[in-house]
Design an enzyme around this catalytic site. Sequence first.
Site, PDB file in Angstrom:
ATOM      1  N   TYR A  99       5.147  -9.758   7.904  1.00 50.59           N
ATOM      2  CA  TYR A  99       4.988  -8.483   8.215  1.00 50.59           C
ATOM      3  C   TYR A  99       5.269  -7.895   9.574  1.00 50.59           C
ATOM      4  O   TYR A  99       5.236  -8.673  10.470  1.00 50.59           O
ATOM      5  CB  TYR A  99       3.377  -8.443   8.054  1.00 50.59           C
ATOM      6  CG  TYR A  99       2.583  -8.593   6.853  1.00 50.59           C
ATOM      7  CD1 TYR A  99       2.821  -7.801   5.693  1.00 50.59           C
ATOM      8  CD2 TYR A  99       2.652  -9.990   6.403  1.00 50.59           C
ATOM      9  CE1 TYR A  99       2.351  -8.045   4.413  1.00 50.59           C
ATOM     10  CE2 TYR A  99       2.186 -10.164   5.130  1.00 50.59           C
ATOM     11  CZ  TYR A  99       2.141  -9.555   3.984  1.00 50.59           C
ATOM     12  OH  TYR A  99       1.626  -9.827   2.977  1.00 50.59           O
ATOM     13  N   ASP A 127       0.875  -1.302   0.124  1.00 45.40           N
ATOM     14  CA  ASP A 127       0.070  -0.061   0.165  1.00 45.40           C
ATOM     15  C   ASP A 127       0.905   1.157  -0.005  1.00 45.40           C
ATOM     16  O   ASP A 127       2.016   1.062   0.535  1.00 45.40           O
ATOM     17  CB  ASP A 127      -0.737   0.065   1.284  1.00 45.40           C
ATOM     18  CG  ASP A 127      -1.878  -1.163   1.213  1.00 45.40           C
ATOM     19  OD1 ASP A 127      -2.177  -1.568   0.083  1.00 45.40           O
ATOM     20  OD2 ASP A 127      -2.383  -1.590   2.352  1.00 45.40           O
TER      21      ASP A 127
END
Length: 140
Positions: free
Chosen positions: A89, A30
């Site tokens: 992540y 993103d």
Amino acid sequence: NAPTVQGALETAVKAICGEDVRVHGAGRTDAGVHARGQVAHCDIAKHFPPGRFRDGLNAHLRPNPIGVLAADIVPDDFEARFSATKRHYLYRITNTRANLALDIGRVWRVPRALDADAMHKAAQRLLGKHDFTTFRDTEC
């Protein structure tokens, strides 16, 4: 219409090889998200001595904040997106009243007191392997 890592890489490859190529990443990030160790591939006709393609890409990527760590010849059936075996992540929270300096844009700053025990208890539900099939595109 904003600059992208993919676009910068494709421009760098064209500058080195003279070829219009499509760079395929193992995944997308993103806006504002930083990827470390992202894997990508592109198909080029030109051959380079070891390290030369990587160095050429890095030279043409300046001043973008992008660095190519390695560039290797891979089997014809390699696909960066589908050959990926895992992803990690890392989400960081800084609990400080002071404004961020070096970590700005990479850390979520929370100036008020946090309940670390409650956060730890809630985070236990996130550990392990999870099936995110429902979050994928139907063509994936």
